[in-house]
Design an enzyme around this catalytic site. Structure first.
Site, PDB file in Angstrom:
ATOM      1  N   GLU A 199       0.835  -1.202   0.000  1.00  0.00           N
ATOM      2  CA  GLU A 199       0.000   0.000   0.000  1.00  0.00           C
ATOM      3  C   GLU A 199       0.869   1.251   0.000  1.00  0.00           C
ATOM      4  O   GLU A 199       1.843   1.333   0.754  1.00  0.00           O
ATOM      5  CB  GLU A 199      -0.886  -0.025   1.251  1.00  0.00           C
ATOM      6  CG  GLU A 199      -2.229   0.602   1.051  1.00  0.00           C
ATOM      7  CD  GLU A 199      -3.085  -0.206   0.078  1.00  0.00           C
ATOM      8  OE1 GLU A 199      -3.155   0.196  -1.112  1.00  0.00           O
ATOM      9  OE2 GLU A 199      -3.669  -1.214   0.492  1.00  0.00           O
ATOM     10  N   HIS A 200       0.478   2.204  -0.844  1.00  0.00           N
ATOM     11  CA  HIS A 200       1.223   3.459  -0.983  1.00  0.00           C
ATOM     12  C   HIS A 200       2.670   3.192  -1.416  1.00  0.00           C
ATOM     13  O   HIS A 200       3.600   3.868  -0.954  1.00  0.00           O
ATOM     14  CB  HIS A 200       1.170   4.285   0.304  1.00  0.00           C
ATOM     15  CG  HIS A 200      -0.164   4.939   0.521  1.00  0.00           C
ATOM     16  ND1 HIS A 200      -0.539   6.078  -0.144  1.00  0.00           N
ATOM     17  CD2 HIS A 200      -1.224   4.585   1.283  1.00  0.00           C
ATOM     18  CE1 HIS A 200      -1.766   6.419   0.233  1.00  0.00           C
ATOM     19  NE2 HIS A 200      -2.210   5.526   1.094  1.00  0.00           N
ATOM     20  N   THR A 201       2.846   2.213  -2.255  1.00  0.00           N
ATOM     21  CA  THR A 201       4.173   1.924  -2.804  1.00  0.00           C
ATOM     22  C   THR A 201       4.216   2.177  -4.307  1.00  0.00           C
ATOM     23  O   THR A 201       5.299   2.317  -4.873  1.00  0.00           O
ATOM     24  CB  THR A 201       4.548   0.444  -2.575  1.00  0.00           C
ATOM     25  OG1 THR A 201       3.445  -0.356  -3.010  1.00  0.00           O
ATOM     26  CG2 THR A 201       4.835   0.145  -1.123  1.00  0.00           C
TER      27      THR A 201
ATOM     28  N   GLY B 149     -12.679   3.031  -1.161  1.00  0.00           N
ATOM     29  CA  GLY B 149     -11.329   2.490  -1.339  1.00  0.00           C
ATOM     30  C   GLY B 149     -11.304   1.232  -2.185  1.00  0.00           C
ATOM     31  O   GLY B 149     -10.334   0.491  -2.162  1.00  0.00           O
ATOM     32  N   LEU B 150     -12.371   0.972  -2.960  1.00  0.00           N
ATOM     33  CA  LEU B 150     -12.380  -0.203  -3.839  1.00  0.00           C
ATOM     34  C   LEU B 150     -12.268   0.213  -5.305  1.00  0.00           C
ATOM     35  O   LEU B 150     -12.547  -0.568  -6.212  1.00  0.00           O
ATOM     36  CB  LEU B 150     -13.630  -1.057  -3.593  1.00  0.00           C
ATOM     37  CG  LEU B 150     -13.769  -1.581  -2.155  1.00  0.00           C
ATOM     38  CD1 LEU B 150     -15.072  -2.360  -1.989  1.00  0.00           C
ATOM     39  CD2 LEU B 150     -12.589  -2.460  -1.753  1.00  0.00           C
TER      40      LEU B 150
ATOM     41  N   SER C 226     -13.823   4.706  -9.100  1.00  0.00           N
ATOM     42  CA  SER C 226     -13.499   5.688 -10.153  1.00  0.00           C
ATOM     43  C   SER C 226     -12.551   5.111 -11.199  1.00  0.00           C
ATOM     44  O   SER C 226     -12.742   5.333 -12.398  1.00  0.00           O
ATOM     45  CB  SER C 226     -12.951   7.006  -9.597  1.00  0.00           C
ATOM     46  OG  SER C 226     -12.459   6.876  -8.332  1.00  0.00           O
TER      47      SER C 226
ATOM     48  N   ASP D 201      -4.397   0.912  -9.484  1.00  0.00           N
ATOM     49  CA  ASP D 201      -5.826   0.624  -9.649  1.00  0.00           C
ATOM     50  C   ASP D 201      -6.179   0.402 -11.117  1.00  0.00           C
ATOM     51  O   ASP D 201      -6.849  -0.566 -11.479  1.00  0.00           O
ATOM     52  CB  ASP D 201      -6.667   1.776  -9.087  1.00  0.00           C
ATOM     53  CG  ASP D 201      -6.331   2.068  -7.636  1.00  0.00           C
ATOM     54  OD1 ASP D 201      -5.714   1.202  -6.992  1.00  0.00           O
ATOM     55  OD2 ASP D 201      -6.672   3.158  -7.154  1.00  0.00           O
TER      56      ASP D 201
HETATM   57  C1  GLA Z   1      -5.128   4.840  -4.279  1.00  0.00           C
HETATM   58  C2  GLA Z   1      -4.346   5.163  -5.545  1.00  0.00           C
HETATM   59  C3  GLA Z   1      -3.347   4.045  -5.866  1.00  0.00           C
HETATM   60  C4  GLA Z   1      -2.497   3.687  -4.653  1.00  0.00           C
HETATM   61  C5  GLA Z   1      -3.365   3.492  -3.408  1.00  0.00           C
HETATM   62  C6  GLA Z   1      -2.548   3.296  -2.157  1.00  0.00           C
HETATM   63  O1  GLA Z   1      -5.963   3.730  -4.489  1.00  0.00           O
HETATM   64  O2  GLA Z   1      -5.222   5.329  -6.636  1.00  0.00           O
HETATM   65  O3  GLA Z   1      -2.550   4.429  -6.961  1.00  0.00           O
HETATM   66  O4  GLA Z   1      -1.509   4.650  -4.436  1.00  0.00           O
HETATM   67  O5  GLA Z   1      -4.240   4.577  -3.196  1.00  0.00           O
HETATM   68  O6  GLA Z   1      -1.817   2.112  -2.224  1.00  0.00           O
END
Ligand code: GLA
Length: 392
Positions: A44-46, A134-135, A138, A182
């Site tokens: 996550e957030h990588t 968070g799924l 968009s 995503d």
């Molecule tokens: C959102 C962003 C992704 C990713 C996540 C965190 O979903 O769209 O690119 O950075 O946050 O892992």
């Protein structure tokens, strides 16, 4: 009317968009396209530090029914909101009234910017991916839109380029500086698999979802606040960390190098870097654990990911922590963590099949006791990425 996919939820959605199409535009749509939401298992957030992620596409979808037009107009009907929007492919600008349509506008803008010639269309959009949870609803709209244009205009566009253009639409047209995860998993996901994505090379490796366990998503029902501004701040902090360590991106720093050099970093930057650098290692260790069928270890790495996101990256919130802590107390839970950008939305849980039923009841009860909120819980399957459900 028959659809290429047997999933009854998806068939229901497809019928809903084709019925709405007949009502709004008259006659039949010529194609129906489905793009899944996604859940990230770990990493996550990588992605925006060129790192590793391990997401899966899920069996919740955005569906579009469409028919080409002879002119350069795009007419959209959002069935879930009962709202229409219209735009001209020769005059693409963000719309401040119908903000939801900026994803479709942005995708048209990015495709045309890359030199593709698009045809106008009439289209109905609907979905069952929970919004702002968070799924990635968009990104699913973006990828579904790109695939619809691509199919109607017969464009030769592969899955990676489609993902990159959708990301460009979101970064430059919508204004959210998201990474590639995503759009990539929604473009290229594979049924029963997660994808280990290298966000620098944009290669992936298929990782089978292990048998005997369920992917359970718990929606806190806390809508993501703060996320856009804090997200961009985190990106800047990672870029500052990479500059301070003299590398192109945090992907280039090993855990050992970080430990040796961490005193060179300012305290907040140090915490952000520690999350990204250790999280990249956790993704690789998690894939290794799965390869050895060591689900226990995989779960421990998920739990460690949550702690790191909570304490070092500071993107969790009271509700996500309460949901994860409730999950950690349940029997049969291998691992639980927040998933997605954070500040609300969902957790992802790896639960032994036989414990899944009891898990849902107990976690819901304990979460409500702790927060006063009623969660939503979905047991998900790993799905294919965007696809054509039907062509007339
Ligand atoms: C959102 C962003 C992704 C990713 C996540 C965190 O979903 O769209 O690119 O950075 O946050 O892992």
């Amino acid at each position: 009317m028959t659809f290429a996919d047997a999933d009854p939820r998806l068939q229901g959605l497809a019928t809903r968009v084709t019925d709405a199409f007949a009502r709004e535009f008259g006659g039949d749509a010529t194609i129906v396209v489905a793009a899944p939401g996604r859940v990230n298992l770990i990493g996550e957030h990588t992605d925006y530090s060129d790192g590793f992620v391990l997401p899966a596409a899920i069996d919740r979808h955005i569906v579009i029914a469409a028919r080409p037009r002879a002119d350069r107009t795009v007419q959209l009907y959002a069935a879930d909101m009962r709202e229409s929007a219209q735009f001209d492919l020769d005059d693409l600008r963000p719309d401040t009234n119908r903000r939801w349509s900026n994803y479709e506008r942005g995708v048209a803008w990015a495709l045309q910017g890359a030199g593709y010639t698009l045809q106008g269309m009439d289209a109905v959009v609907a979905g069952d991916v929970p919004v702002a949870s968070g799924l990635s609803s968009s990104a699913a709209i973006e990828v579904a839109t790109a695939f619809t244009f691509q199919t109607l205009s017969d464009l030769d566009l592969d899955g990676v380029e489609r993902a990159l253009l959708c990301q460009k639409a979101e970064n430059e047209f919508v204004g959210m500086r998201c990474g590639i995860m995503d759009q990539y998993i929604i473009s290229l996901g594979r049924r029963d698999h997660a994808l280990l994505i290298d966000c620098r090379s944009l290669d992936y490796e298929l990782v089978p979802v292990p048998a005997g366990v369920s992917l359970v998503i718990c929606d806190t029902q806390k809508r993501r606040g703060l996320v856009d501004s804090e997200y961009n701040t985190r990106r800047n902090e990672c870029e500052a960390g990479a500059r301070a360590l003299g590398v192109p991106a945090l992907r280039d720093v090993s855990v050992a190098t970080f430990e040796a050099r961490q005193d060179e970093l300012a305290p907040v930057t140090r915490k952000r870097c520690r999350h990204v650098i250790t999280e990249n290692q956790r993704v690789l260790d998690a894939v290794d654990a799965l390869g050895r069928d060591d689900l226990q270890r995989f779960g421990e790495l998920m739990n460690a990911s949550h702690v790191s996101l909570r304490d070092d990256y500071e993107v969790s919130c009271a509700e996500l922590d309460a949901m994860v802590e409730a999950a950690w107390r349940q029997p049969g839970v291998l691992g639980a963590r927040m998933t997605g950008a954070g500040f609300g939305g969902c957790t992802v849980n790896l639960v032994q099949d036989e414990a899944t039923e009891a898990f849902q009841h107990s976690v819901a009860r304990e979460y409500t006791d702790a927060t006063g909120l009623e969660p939503r819980i979905y047991v998900c399957a790993a799905e294919d990425g965007v696809r054509l459900l039907r062509r007339a």
